[in-house]
Design an enzyme around this catalytic site. Structure first.
Site, PDB file in Angstrom:
ATOM      1  N   LYS A  15       0.840  -1.215   0.000  1.00  0.00           N
ATOM      2  CA  LYS A  15       0.000   0.000   0.000  1.00  0.00           C
ATOM      3  C   LYS A  15       0.872   1.261   0.000  1.00  0.00           C
ATOM      4  CE  LYS A  15      -2.073  -1.089   3.916  1.00  0.00           C
ATOM      5  NZ  LYS A  15      -1.442  -2.384   4.238  1.00  0.00           N
ATOM      6  N   ARG A  88      -9.855   1.093   8.383  1.00  0.00           N
ATOM      7  CA  ARG A  88      -9.370  -0.213   8.826  1.00  0.00           C
ATOM      8  C   ARG A  88     -10.433  -1.013   9.565  1.00  0.00           C
ATOM      9  NH1 ARG A  88      -3.668   0.595   8.555  1.00  0.00           N
ATOM     10  NH2 ARG A  88      -2.602  -1.319   9.091  1.00  0.00           N
ATOM     11  N   ARG A 127      11.779  -6.443   5.336  1.00  0.00           N
ATOM     12  CA  ARG A 127      11.838  -5.036   5.759  1.00  0.00           C
ATOM     13  C   ARG A 127      12.394  -4.919   7.176  1.00  0.00           C
ATOM     14  NH1 ARG A 127       6.439  -1.671   5.496  1.00  0.00           N
ATOM     15  NH2 ARG A 127       5.949  -2.930   7.323  1.00  0.00           N
ATOM     16  N   ARG A 133      11.624  -1.695  11.407  1.00  0.00           N
ATOM     17  CA  ARG A 133      10.382  -1.104  11.919  1.00  0.00           C
ATOM     18  C   ARG A 133       9.919  -1.908  13.138  1.00  0.00           C
ATOM     19  NH1 ARG A 133       5.209   0.209   8.086  1.00  0.00           N
ATOM     20  NH2 ARG A 133       3.943  -0.968   9.550  1.00  0.00           N
ATOM     21  N   ARG A 144      -0.918  -8.490  13.477  1.00  0.00           N
ATOM     22  CA  ARG A 144      -1.416  -7.553  12.449  1.00  0.00           C
ATOM     23  C   ARG A 144      -2.239  -8.301  11.396  1.00  0.00           C
ATOM     24  NH1 ARG A 144       4.176  -5.257  10.868  1.00  0.00           N
ATOM     25  NH2 ARG A 144       3.131  -4.236   9.137  1.00  0.00           N
TER      26      ARG A 144
END
Ligand code: AP5
Length: 185
Positions: A15, A88, A127, A133, A144
């Site tokens: 996204k 969301r 990532r 992160r 998540r």
């Protein structure tokens, strides 16, 4: 081309990557609620500290906070926008429809990026190595994904009924996905 877009999909679907490129291409604002919340954390504010605790567990931040962020950002997005990470929940989707009506914003398109779960996990773990992160660790990624499947995915039905949903195959290179997205907007 439509200049009022929502980009939708599970964690790691691309996204943020696609929204940034589309915003540059169309000259519109990229409004990422995840990014806005990470900036709040970086600012070291009291709100940021509360937000950090929630995000690090992979849970959703309260509607109250994110709706305020979105409302403010939409007011500044005179040339159009691409919303990334919002809505969301069904509740957020309904509130957003109200905001659109209030601001006389019509003709929205929703782009849903479809990516296999195995690929999503691979991208997020990759990532984690590159960017570190805080919410890209196995436990939080699992949370998540669960939150997405339970609370976010049902919104697809909502947009499908409204008739503005465009499903886009999100596997392949960033450029390939971008090409597919641009075809439907
Ligand atoms: P948010 O920042 O929105 O995170 P997310 O939805 O989990 O999405 P990601 O950023 O992980 O993935 P993405 O789909 O944007 O993919 P990306 O382009 O980065 O939200 C984080 C948290 O904030 C939430 O968990 C929640 O706590 C809170 N929050 C946010 N919005 C909220 C709301 N509305 N309500 C309540 N709480 C909210 O790509 C991922 C990786 O893959 C990158 O490394 C990228 O380089 C790579 N990649 C991208 N495309 C490709 C490709 N085609 N091939 C290979 N690699 C690719």
């Amino acid at each position: 081309m439509v200049n009022r877009l929502i980009i939708f999909g599970p964690p790691g679907a691309g996204k943020g990557t696609q929204a940034k490129l589309i915003a540059e291409k169309l000259g519109i604002g990229h409004l990422s609620t995840g990014e806005a919340l990470r900036n709040e954390i970086k600012s070291g504010s009291e709100l940021g500290k509360k937000v950090q605790e929630i995000m690090n567990k992979g849970h959703l931040v309260s509607d109250e906070i994110v709706i305020e962020i979105v409302r403010g950002a939409l007011k500044r997005a005179e040339k159009g926008f691409i919303l990334d990470g919002f809505p969301r929940t069904l509740g957020q989707a309904e509130v957003l429809e109200g905001i659109f009506r209030e601001m006389k914003i019509f003709g929205i398109k929703v782009i849903n990026l479809e990516v296999d779960e195995e690929e999503l996990i691979k991208r997020l773990l990759n990532r984690a190595k590159l960017e570190g992160r805080a919410d890209d660790n196995e436990q939080t990624i699992r949370n998540r994904m669960n939150v997405y499947n339970r609370e976010t995915k049902p919104i697809l039905d909502f947009y499908s009924k409204i008739g503005n949903l465009k499903n886009v195959f999100g596997m392949g290179s960033v450029e390939e996905v971008l090409g597919r997205v641009l075809k439907v907007v």
